[in-house]
Write an enzyme that holds these catalytic residues in place. Structure first.
Site, PDB file in Angstrom:
ATOM      1  N   GLY A  71      26.367 118.927  50.310  1.00  0.00           N
ATOM      2  CA  GLY A  71      26.540 119.088  51.445  1.00  0.00           C
ATOM      3  C   GLY A  71      25.636 118.499  52.069  1.00  0.00           C
ATOM      4  O   GLY A  71      24.716 117.698  52.051  1.00  0.00           O
ATOM      5  N   GLN A  73      22.925 119.883  53.637  1.00  0.00           N
ATOM      6  CA  GLN A  73      21.833 119.998  53.726  1.00  0.00           C
ATOM      7  C   GLN A  73      21.306 120.257  52.177  1.00  0.00           C
ATOM      8  O   GLN A  73      21.028 120.667  50.546  1.00  0.00           O
ATOM      9  CB  GLN A  73      21.314 121.679  53.603  1.00  0.00           C
ATOM     10  CG  GLN A  73      21.240 122.100  54.608  1.00  0.00           C
ATOM     11  CD  GLN A  73      20.018 121.428  55.744  1.00  0.00           C
ATOM     12  OE1 GLN A  73      19.407 120.986  54.922  1.00  0.00           O
ATOM     13  NE2 GLN A  73      19.875 121.026  56.943  1.00  0.00           N
ATOM     14  N   SER A  74      22.018 119.492  51.057  1.00  0.00           N
ATOM     15  CA  SER A  74      22.388 118.098  50.112  1.00  0.00           C
ATOM     16  C   SER A  74      20.850 117.997  49.371  1.00  0.00           C
ATOM     17  O   SER A  74      19.964 117.717  50.265  1.00  0.00           O
ATOM     18  CB  SER A  74      22.723 117.706  49.816  1.00  0.00           C
ATOM     19  OG  SER A  74      22.616 116.721  48.075  1.00  0.00           O
ATOM     20  N   ASN A  75      20.144 119.248  48.984  1.00  0.00           N
ATOM     21  CA  ASN A  75      19.098 118.953  48.199  1.00  0.00           C
ATOM     22  C   ASN A  75      18.907 117.746  47.259  1.00  0.00           C
ATOM     23  O   ASN A  75      18.152 116.287  47.398  1.00  0.00           O
ATOM     24  CB  ASN A  75      18.332 119.817  47.124  1.00  0.00           C
ATOM     25  CG  ASN A  75      18.467 121.366  47.727  1.00  0.00           C
ATOM     26  OD1 ASN A  75      16.784 121.390  48.698  1.00  0.00           O
ATOM     27  ND2 ASN A  75      18.702 122.085  47.284  1.00  0.00           N
ATOM     28  N   ALA A  77      21.162 114.521  47.739  1.00  0.00           N
ATOM     29  CA  ALA A  77      21.306 113.707  48.439  1.00  0.00           C
ATOM     30  C   ALA A  77      19.531 113.097  49.266  1.00  0.00           C
ATOM     31  O   ALA A  77      19.534 112.416  49.513  1.00  0.00           O
ATOM     32  CB  ALA A  77      22.066 114.318  49.632  1.00  0.00           C
TER      33      ALA A  77
END
Ligand SMILES: *Cc1c(COP(=O)(O)O)cnc(C)c1O
Length: 326
Positions: A71, A73-75, A77
């Site tokens: 997403g 706001q992917s942690n 990524a």
């Protein structure tokens, strides 16, 4: 039984286990937090545990860049981009969201780590994220770049080693603390955290105590996914284990409005826990799982449990883009 122990050491391990005394008093159970939100700052959260193994594997295989998805706001990524920067690899990200989104939270950090970002919509994300990543790696290949694909959340056979080893860490801490956790609770987003903890129990030959609370999809989806990736780890590492779908415990009912969508009661719960314990839950994962735990304790689901360990999987940066909801 051979367990691959070849990994990078990026995370601050072991993470602490702390009693939340005020919350415990509120619910009438001993609630402990495993502070996996403190695995690092830029690397913080649960994904670094999986990436320590998976990125080591990729480098050993001769890959020279990484690609993953998530997403906006992917942690996961962000942790991948941070590690790539640390070791000097190019990082490519495929993120679900609008490319005009404001640079905030994890997305701001992805940019600071110089990740190359491609934005796609939800439709493309759900149906063809893996194909999109494969197409990018093919293009990169023509330019001489050998790019390793990390699936969503690094929830795959090798990434699972992260939480297998976390379970070993917990068992060691139980001995040192002279305590026995009746249940271990985690948010479930892509399944690898649950899968690793579950496999850890199996390898130790102890009854699975892990209860997952899904923050997207549904119980059925995760029973299948966790069972599948657990079996892939079992086969790849040639583990002599009997895995059963019925061993997997997922409590559904706390997805709320959907993945990364907040309801007012969730925002209120973040405020409540912040005030009570000086710990800020994240809006995407830990708040849904902790709220679920809170409600289920009230319903009597944990009536036979005294000591409950909640894995605080991190995600703090995700709070900042949601500031308007507060
Ligand atoms: C990814 C994530 C989870 C879920 O873990 P999975 O292994 O993907 O199921 C939980 N909490 C946070 C903060 C995460 O970033």
């Amino acid at each position: 039984m051979k367990i691959l122990n070849d990994k990078f050491n990026f995370a601050n391990l072991p993470t602490k286990i702390e009693l939340l005394s005020r919350f415990s008093e509120l619910v009438g159970k001993n609630i402990y937090f495993k502070r996996d939100d403190q695995t690092g700052t830029e690397f913080s959260g649960n994904k670094v545990r999986k990436l320590e193994y998976l990125i080591k594997f990729a480098i050993d295989k001769g890959y020279d860049s990484l690609i993953t998805c998530g997403g906006i706001q992917s942690n996961h990524a962000r942790a991948t981009a941070a590690i790539a920067a640390r070791i000097g690899l190019k990082c490519h990200l495929v993120l679900r969201g609008d490319e005009n989104s404001s640079l905030d939270g994890n997305l701001l950090l992805d940019n600071l780590f110089d990740a190359d970002i491609k934005f796609i919509n939800s439709e493309e994300y759900s149906h063809s994220r893996n194909e999109i990543m494969e197409n990018i790696t093919l293009k990169l290949k023509n330019k001489g770049e050998k790019c390793f694909i990390i699936p969503e959340g690094a929830s795959e056979k090798i990434g699972n080693l992260g939480y297998i080893n976390c379970l070993f860490e917990i068992v060691e801490q139980e001995k040192n603390m002279n305590i026995q956790f009746d249940n271990i609770i985690t948010a479930v987003g892509s399944g690898g955290t649950y899968s690793g903890l579950y496999l850890g129990h199996k390898i130790k030959g102890i009854k699975n105590r892990v209860i997952g609370i899904n923050v997207c999809n549904n119980r059925e989806y995760f029973l299948n996914k966790i069972y599948d990736i657990s079996n892939q780890t079992k086969e790849y590492f040639d583990l002599d284990l009997t895995l059963k779908r019925e061993d997997i415990n997922i409590i559904d009912g706390y997805v709320g409005k959907g993945y990364a969508l907040s309801s007012e009661y969730e925002i209120d719960f973040i405020k409540k826990i912040s005030k009570l314990e000086g710990i800020v839950l994240d809006p995407v994962y830990t708040v849904k799982a902790m709220y679920g735990l809170y409600k289920e304790i009230k319903k009597g689901t944990f009536k036979n449990s005294k000591n409950i360990l909640f894995i605080n999987t991190g995600g703090l940066f995700g709070i900042f883009p949601q500031k308007d909801l507060f």
